[in-house]
Design an enzyme around this catalytic site. Structure first.
Site, PDB file in Angstrom:
ATOM      1  N   SER A  63       0.801  -1.238   0.000  1.00 17.09           N
ATOM      2  CA  SER A  63       0.000   0.000   0.000  1.00 17.09           C
ATOM      3  C   SER A  63       0.827   1.278   0.000  1.00 17.09           C
ATOM      4  O   SER A  63       0.260   2.356  -0.162  1.00 17.09           O
ATOM      5  CB  SER A  63      -0.944   0.021   1.196  1.00 17.09           C
ATOM      6  OG  SER A  63      -2.012  -0.833   0.938  1.00 17.09           O
ATOM      7  N   LYS A  66       0.244   3.334  -2.890  1.00 14.38           N
ATOM      8  CA  LYS A  66      -0.925   4.229  -2.936  1.00 14.38           C
ATOM      9  C   LYS A  66      -0.495   5.696  -2.786  1.00 14.38           C
ATOM     10  O   LYS A  66      -1.145   6.596  -3.316  1.00 14.38           O
ATOM     11  CB  LYS A  66      -1.927   3.870  -1.835  1.00 14.38           C
ATOM     12  CG  LYS A  66      -2.568   2.473  -2.011  1.00 14.38           C
ATOM     13  CD  LYS A  66      -3.483   2.166  -0.831  1.00 14.38           C
ATOM     14  CE  LYS A  66      -4.406   0.989  -1.029  1.00 14.38           C
ATOM     15  NZ  LYS A  66      -3.875  -0.322  -0.781  1.00 14.38           N
ATOM     16  N   TYR A 191      -3.659  -2.248 -10.338  1.00 10.88           N
ATOM     17  CA  TYR A 191      -3.536  -2.037  -8.888  1.00 10.88           C
ATOM     18  C   TYR A 191      -2.628  -3.113  -8.268  1.00 10.88           C
ATOM     19  O   TYR A 191      -1.735  -2.807  -7.475  1.00 10.88           O
ATOM     20  CB  TYR A 191      -4.947  -2.058  -8.265  1.00 10.88           C
ATOM     21  CG  TYR A 191      -4.943  -2.136  -6.758  1.00 10.88           C
ATOM     22  CD1 TYR A 191      -4.833  -0.988  -5.983  1.00 10.88           C
ATOM     23  CD2 TYR A 191      -5.040  -3.367  -6.110  1.00 10.88           C
ATOM     24  CE1 TYR A 191      -4.818  -1.065  -4.590  1.00 10.88           C
ATOM     25  CE2 TYR A 191      -5.032  -3.452  -4.725  1.00 10.88           C
ATOM     26  CZ  TYR A 191      -4.926  -2.300  -3.979  1.00 10.88           C
ATOM     27  OH  TYR A 191      -4.903  -2.376  -2.605  1.00 10.88           O
ATOM     28  N   TYR A 243      -3.869   3.131   8.106  1.00  8.97           N
ATOM     29  CA  TYR A 243      -5.127   2.377   8.242  1.00  8.97           C
ATOM     30  C   TYR A 243      -5.952   2.903   9.401  1.00  8.97           C
ATOM     31  O   TYR A 243      -5.904   4.076   9.745  1.00  8.97           O
ATOM     32  CB  TYR A 243      -4.876   0.866   8.416  1.00  8.97           C
ATOM     33  CG  TYR A 243      -3.772   0.284   7.574  1.00  8.97           C
ATOM     34  CD1 TYR A 243      -3.700   0.576   6.214  1.00  8.97           C
ATOM     35  CD2 TYR A 243      -2.825  -0.564   8.113  1.00  8.97           C
ATOM     36  CE1 TYR A 243      -2.698   0.026   5.433  1.00  8.97           C
ATOM     37  CE2 TYR A 243      -1.828  -1.118   7.335  1.00  8.97           C
ATOM     38  CZ  TYR A 243      -1.772  -0.811   5.999  1.00  8.97           C
ATOM     39  OH  TYR A 243      -0.788  -1.343   5.245  1.00  8.97           O
ATOM     40  N   VAL A 261       1.181  -3.733   3.791  1.00 11.79           N
ATOM     41  CA  VAL A 261       1.151  -5.030   4.473  1.00 11.79           C
ATOM     42  C   VAL A 261       2.394  -5.891   4.186  1.00 11.79           C
ATOM     43  O   VAL A 261       2.532  -6.978   4.738  1.00 11.79           O
ATOM     44  CB  VAL A 261      -0.144  -5.842   4.171  1.00 11.79           C
ATOM     45  CG1 VAL A 261      -1.369  -5.169   4.745  1.00 11.79           C
ATOM     46  CG2 VAL A 261      -0.287  -6.126   2.685  1.00 11.79           C
TER      47      VAL A 261
HETATM   48  O1  DON Z   1      -4.919  -4.821  -1.817  1.00  8.83           O
HETATM   49  C1  DON Z   1      -4.374  -5.272  -0.816  1.00  8.83           C
HETATM   50  O2  DON Z   1      -5.017  -5.778   0.093  1.00  8.83           O
HETATM   51  C2  DON Z   1      -2.867  -5.214  -0.733  1.00  8.83           C
HETATM   52  N1  DON Z   1      -2.271  -5.247  -2.024  1.00  8.83           N
HETATM   53  C3  DON Z   1      -2.426  -3.938  -0.090  1.00  8.83           C
HETATM   54  C4  DON Z   1      -2.925  -3.796   1.315  1.00  8.83           C
HETATM   55  C5  DON Z   1      -2.120  -2.887   2.106  1.00  8.83           C
HETATM   56  O3  DON Z   1      -0.908  -2.842   2.086  1.00  8.83           O
HETATM   57  C6  DON Z   1      -2.890  -2.050   3.051  1.00  8.83           C
HETATM   58  N2  DON Z   1      -3.651  -1.043   2.397  1.00  8.83           N
HETATM   59  N3  DON Z   1      -4.068   0.003   2.630  1.00  8.83           N
END
Ligand code: DON
Length: 307
Positions: A63, A66, A191, A243, A261
């Site tokens: 993430s 993002k 994504y 988060y 994550v």
């Molecule tokens: O889409 C997902 O769940 C993971 N590729 C990324 C999740 C993550 O790192 C937390 N996201 N805000």
């Protein structure tokens, strides 16, 4: 500020808890990453690099992508992005579907998965005739990190795509409200590829220095976003970047930050430096356990924060 000394102290202090927590397993390829790893890096605005532990080991940025996708979309589209995505903390897990129905397909912020899917859709439209959104993001990140070897991990991307059921549900849902212009498949594929980009702590610390420098890359003087947009990106990191734990993280660390994550967390001290810490085992919120603790120690020892 003797950052090398501080990083060495932080590294020594967190050693006993490296590996505490749980490595993300809902993306099968991430579950294979050994938990007992830790790296931390600082890149200051003069370009000095300070590091401890496995600061040069590439990991899945997840993430954290993002943040770069948002910076690119914000730079390209300006304030019009806020008609399709909000800027309030969600108070829900990053992959929650609940709010989307209540709020008619407009995600709370660009750092939850639904918000990042909308940002990905914007980039897909913007770069449709210009090499594609995935390539645009990689090029953008390579420039920010000053490293042309940065790429995405195909195994992680495939693993994520094969298990992206929740993200696909969100994308379909938003499509039904008219908040996606491209196909759900294209959005999910791009994504997942963006989340699977691999970078080291040093790469990531360097890549966020523009946000510590009013939107200007310090070593090239290139303006990435104007000072006002840099301020807004930092504000979003502080309020939504970690988060559902963003309030607790601001309380403990006091810096704008974005986590993933894969166990990485980028942060920055305005006017001073970019920071990245990585340790794959996560606390329940999805933030790196040892990484959060390391950043808390770093701001406590250095006395630096935005407050
Ligand atoms: O889409 C997902 O769940 C993971 N590729 C990324 C999740 C993550 O790192 C937390 N996201 N805000």
């Amino acid at each position: 500020m003797d950052y090398q000394n501080i990083l060495d102290r932080v590294h020594a202090a967190v050693k006993p808890v490296i590996g505490s927590g749980i490595v993300a397993s809902y993306i099968p390829e991430l579950a294979k990453v050994p938990a007992d790893q830790f790296g931390i890096a600082i890149v200051d605005l003069a370009g000095n690099v300070y590091r401890a532990g496995a600061a040069d080991t590439p990991f899945s940025i997840q993430s954290i992508s993002k943040l770069f996708a948002l910076a690119l979309a914000f730079y390209r589209e300006g304030d019009s992005i806020w008609t399709r995505v909000g800027r309030e903390p969600s108070g829900n897990p990053f992959n929650s579907l609940v709010q989307l129905e209540q709020e008619r397909g407009k995600p709370r912020n660009p750092f939850i998965n639904a918000g990042a899917l909308v940002i990905t859709d914007m980039l897909l439209t913007h770069y449709a005739d210009d090499g594609g959104a995935g390539n645009a993001l990689i090029k953008f990140i390579r420039k920010l990190a000053d490293n042309n070897d940065i790429s995405y991990d195909r195994a992680v991307a495939a693993s994520e795509q094969g298990t992206a059921h929740r993200n696909a549900a969100m994308a379909n849902f938003m499509k039904s409200f008219g908040n996606l212009n491209n196909s759900v498949n294209e959005v999910i594929e791009t994504y997942c590829r963006n989340c699977a980009i691999a970078m080291s702590c040093v790469d990531l610390a360097r890549a966020v220095t523009f946000l510590a420098n009013h939107g200007v890359v310090p070593w090239s003087d290139e303006t990435i976003v104007d000072a006002s947009s840099a301020k807004r990106l930092n504000a979003l990191m502080l309020t939504c970047g970690t988060y559902d734990a963003a309030g607790d993280f601001a309380f403990r660390v006091g810096l704008p930050a974005k986590s993933g994550v894969g166990g990485g967390i980028v942060a920055l001290i305005p006017g001073e430096c970019g920071i990245c810490v990585w340790s794959p085992a996560l606390e329940a919120s999805g933030n790196s356990y040892a990484g959060s603790l390391a950043l808390e120690m770093l701001t406590s020892i250095s006395g630096r924060s935005v407050f």
